[in-house]
Motif scaffolding. Structure first.
Motif, short mmCIF file in Angstrom:
data_model
loop_
_atom_site.label_atom_id
_atom_site.label_comp_id
_atom_site.label_asym_id
_atom_site.label_seq_id
_atom_site.Cartn_x
_atom_site.Cartn_y
_atom_site.Cartn_z
N ARG A 12 3.31 -85.41 17.14
CA ARG A 12 1.98 -84.24 16.77
C ARG A 12 1.05 -84.09 17.93
O ARG A 12 0.70 -83.50 18.32
CB ARG A 12 2.28 -83.91 15.56
CG ARG A 12 3.11 -83.01 14.73
CD ARG A 12 2.98 -82.21 13.08
NE ARG A 12 4.56 -82.16 12.79
CZ ARG A 12 4.93 -81.63 12.73
NH1 ARG A 12 4.49 -80.67 13.82
NH2 ARG A 12 5.55 -81.18 11.70
N SER A 13 0.65 -85.07 17.89
CA SER A 13 -0.53 -85.54 18.58
C SER A 13 -0.06 -84.96 20.35
O SER A 13 -1.55 -84.67 20.45
CB SER A 13 -1.17 -87.36 18.41
OG SER A 13 -0.15 -87.72 19.19
N GLY A 14 0.44 -85.52 21.17
CA GLY A 14 1.03 -84.76 21.79
C GLY A 14 1.29 -83.91 22.65
O GLY A 14 0.49 -82.70 23.01
N VAL A 15 2.33 -83.50 21.17
CA VAL A 15 2.01 -80.70 21.41
C VAL A 15 1.02 -80.10 21.22
O VAL A 15 1.12 -79.40 21.85
CB VAL A 15 3.92 -81.11 20.47
CG1 VAL A 15 4.85 -81.49 21.02
CG2 VAL A 15 2.81 -81.60 19.44
N GLU A 16 -0.01 -81.16 20.23
CA GLU A 16 -0.84 -80.28 19.95
C GLU A 16 -1.92 -80.29 21.26
O GLU A 16 -2.14 -79.36 22.03
CB GLU A 16 -1.44 -80.60 18.73
CG GLU A 16 -0.71 -80.59 17.55
CD GLU A 16 -1.51 -81.25 16.18
OE1 GLU A 16 -1.96 -81.96 16.22
OE2 GLU A 16 -0.57 -80.98 15.33
N HIS A 17 -2.01 -81.97 21.99
CA HIS A 17 -2.96 -81.77 22.79
C HIS A 17 -2.23 -81.02 24.17
O HIS A 17 -3.50 -80.81 24.90
CB HIS A 17 -3.14 -83.59 23.38
CG HIS A 17 -4.13 -83.47 23.88
ND1 HIS A 17 -5.60 -83.22 23.75
CD2 HIS A 17 -3.75 -84.31 25.76
CE1 HIS A 17 -6.18 -83.35 25.41
NE2 HIS A 17 -5.33 -83.97 26.33
N ALA A 18 -0.85 -81.29 24.33
CA ALA A 18 -0.72 -80.46 25.27
C ALA A 18 -0.66 -78.74 25.19
O ALA A 18 -0.99 -77.95 25.95
CB ALA A 18 0.92 -80.71 25.38
N GLU A 19 -0.75 -78.32 23.90
CA GLU A 19 -1.10 -77.18 23.62
C GLU A 19 -2.78 -76.66 23.95
O GLU A 19 -2.59 -76.17 24.55
CB GLU A 19 -0.50 -76.84 21.74
CG GLU A 19 -1.33 -75.37 21.93
CD GLU A 19 -0.49 -74.59 20.10
OE1 GLU A 19 -0.01 -73.89 20.19
OE2 GLU A 19 -1.32 -75.70 20.17
N LYS A 20 -3.72 -77.58 23.75
CA LYS A 20 -4.73 -77.59 24.35
C LYS A 20 -5.03 -77.18 25.51
O LYS A 20 -5.69 -76.74 25.87
CB LYS A 20 -5.16 -78.09 23.69
CG LYS A 20 -5.40 -78.27 21.96
CD LYS A 20 -6.21 -79.54 21.41
CE LYS A 20 -6.80 -79.66 19.97
NZ LYS A 20 -7.19 -80.91 18.93
N GLY A 61 -3.37 -75.82 27.50
CA GLY A 61 -2.37 -74.59 27.97
C GLY A 61 -1.21 -74.72 28.19
O GLY A 61 -0.46 -73.92 29.07
N LEU A 62 -0.34 -76.20 28.41
CA LEU A 62 0.75 -76.37 28.62
C LEU A 62 1.89 -75.77 27.98
O LEU A 62 3.27 -75.15 28.35
CB LEU A 62 1.17 -77.87 29.00
CG LEU A 62 0.72 -78.60 30.01
CD1 LEU A 62 0.72 -80.22 29.66
CD2 LEU A 62 1.75 -78.49 31.43
N GLY A 63 2.03 -74.65 27.28
CA GLY A 63 2.38 -74.51 26.46
C GLY A 63 2.39 -74.17 25.01
O GLY A 63 0.92 -74.15 24.48
N SER A 64 3.08 -73.34 23.79
CA SER A 64 2.84 -73.23 22.73
C SER A 64 3.70 -73.98 21.74
O SER A 64 4.50 -73.99 21.16
CB SER A 64 3.02 -71.63 22.27
OG SER A 64 2.87 -71.36 20.54
N CYS A 65 2.53 -75.14 20.70
CA CYS A 65 3.70 -75.34 19.09
C CYS A 65 4.14 -74.59 18.80
O CYS A 65 5.28 -74.35 17.56
CB CYS A 65 2.76 -76.03 18.76
SG CYS A 65 2.17 -77.69 19.18
N ALA A 66 4.10 -73.02 18.78
CA ALA A 66 5.06 -71.93 17.79
C ALA A 66 6.26 -71.80 18.89
O ALA A 66 6.01 -71.37 20.19
CB ALA A 66 3.83 -70.78 17.71
N TYR A 67 6.86 -71.35 18.29
CA TYR A 67 8.19 -70.56 19.18
C TYR A 67 8.86 -70.20 18.10
O TYR A 67 9.09 -69.70 16.63
CB TYR A 67 9.37 -71.85 19.10
CG TYR A 67 9.23 -73.05 18.22
CD1 TYR A 67 11.15 -72.48 17.78
CD2 TYR A 67 9.04 -74.10 17.64
CE1 TYR A 67 11.21 -73.69 16.71
CE2 TYR A 67 9.21 -75.04 16.32
CZ TYR A 67 10.62 -74.62 15.79
OH TYR A 67 10.52 -75.56 15.11
N GLU A 68 10.38 -69.40 18.57
CA GLU A 68 10.87 -68.67 18.00
C GLU A 68 12.34 -69.43 19.05
O GLU A 68 12.89 -69.26 19.82
CB GLU A 68 10.43 -66.98 18.82
CG GLU A 68 12.85 -66.36 18.17
CD GLU A 68 12.64 -64.83 18.99
OE1 GLU A 68 12.85 -64.15 19.19
OE2 GLU A 68 11.25 -64.00 19.44
#
Length: 366
Positions: free
Chosen positions: A345-353, A355-362
């Protein structure tokens, strides 16, 4: 940030639609054809698999994506950059041999294979970014020269990053050998003196006069060394080694920053296949049995949402009997269960910060 759409389909096939046709329908539903491919150089970033490993993606999947790009007028090629470690993919000649051996050749995929960072992993472009850890990413020039990037990823467990998803495929995979060293290492390269043959190639290629010879063995002055990694690339016997001493959470964050350098200014689209979910990277020359049943194929414009969705779907599965996962205690997160020192999660959360995308998804099933 609003949830991103991640499109998904399972691995069931019918007499009317095989898996390759289903993959084509998935990426079209996810909107890949919205990209203007006309006369654009399009890189499909993929891991060709270390020979001996049988968990890597079949080249048939790459052909589906390449054919769609060509239908849209794009000029497509498959790419990866050379590895930092010793193996069959550490220079372009060996890398191409390995790719062809595993079926990634123009006859099977309908497009050429280009090794993104050149013969010895030193053909790189310096990409300025305002990252927390990286200020100037070292990306394979062939990747940066492309107008569009599509990531085609075998989603799996990884011993350093927790997951091997789209972010790792792009960020780590597109780094030159020096870039890979920067991500893995908090320090500078060193010399395994027992292996050194005193050929002088490292000293000849050092622009900072950081390498000398003591008793006919190379020695690196870390006060002069800038960590460019060229000595690693030119050593014929792999005596020069990266430190590989970076904390795993920082490694994940650096990978996210390198991903930003690759796709920050160009159109991109991302596909992950959650099949043969092995407990180690495809860089291994072997693979263990999958930890969970095959889940499905996923596609999105958002690599952060894609990685998060794939990880959640793996965690929702039952462990396969006698797999490595079946032999360890379960905490609710299979990736840390297998590799307790990792935190994906450290990678996706940093990527979200970033502006690469969102950890929230549909999740949209087709």
């Amino acid at each position: 940030m609003s949830p991103s759409k991640v499109y998904y389909t399972d691995f069931h096939a019918t007499l009317e639609e095989n898996l390759l046709q289903k993959l084509a329908r998935l990426v079209r539903a996810a909107g890949m054809e919205q990209i203007d491919f006309k006369n654009k150089f399009t890189a499909i970033k993929i891991h060709f698999g270390e020979p001996g490993n049988l968990a890597y993606l079949r080249p048939n999947y790459a052909k589906v994506i390449a054919d769609i790009v060509k239908e849209q007028g794009g000029r497509v090629f498959l790419t990866d950059c050379n590895t930092l470690y010793i193996g069959r993919r550490k220079n372009a000649l060996d890398h191409l041999d390995a790719a062809y051996e595993n079926g990634y050749n123009p006859f099977a995929t309908g497009c050429q294979v280009i090794i993104g960072d050149g013969l010895k992993g030193t053909d790189e472009q310096l990409v300025p970014i305002d990252g927390e850890y990286v200020k100037e990413a070292k990306i394979g020039r062939g990747v940066m020269d492309a107008d569009i990037l599509i990531s085609l990823t075998h989603f799996k467990v990884h011993e350093c990053t927790g997951i091997g998803g789209a972010l790792k495929n792009i960020g780590m995979g597109c780094g030159s050998r020096a870039g890979k060293m920067e991500m893995h290492s908090a320090g500078k390269p060193y010399v395994e003196t027992e292996q050194c043959i005193s050929c002088g190639a490292c000293r000849k290629n050092c622009a900072h006069d950081a390498i000398s010879f003591v008793e006919k063995k190379a020695c690196i002055d870390h006060d002069k060394c800038v960590g460019c990694g060229r000595c690693i690339g030119v050593c014929p016997v792999d005596a020069v080694q990266p430190a590989q001493d970076e904390a795993f959470d920082v490694l994940n964050k650096k990978i996210s920053e390198y991903t930003l350098a690759v796709i920050g200014d160009k159109p991109s689209f991302h596909i992950s296949l959650v099949a043969d979910v092995s407990p180690y990277c495809d860089c291994h020359a072997e693979n263990d049995m999958p930890i969970v049943p095959d889940v499905g194929m996923f596609a999105s414009f958002d690599p952060v949402a894609l990685d998060t969705a794939c990880a959640d779907m793996v965690n929702a599965q039952q462990p396969l009997p006698d797999s490595l996962l079946d032999k360890v205690p379960h905490t609710g997160d299979y990736f840390t269960d297998i590799h307790p020192t990792t935190n994906w999660r450290s990678g996706v959360e940093h990527a979200e910060k970033l502006g690469l995308g969102s950890c929230a998804y549909e999740l949209v099933k087709i």
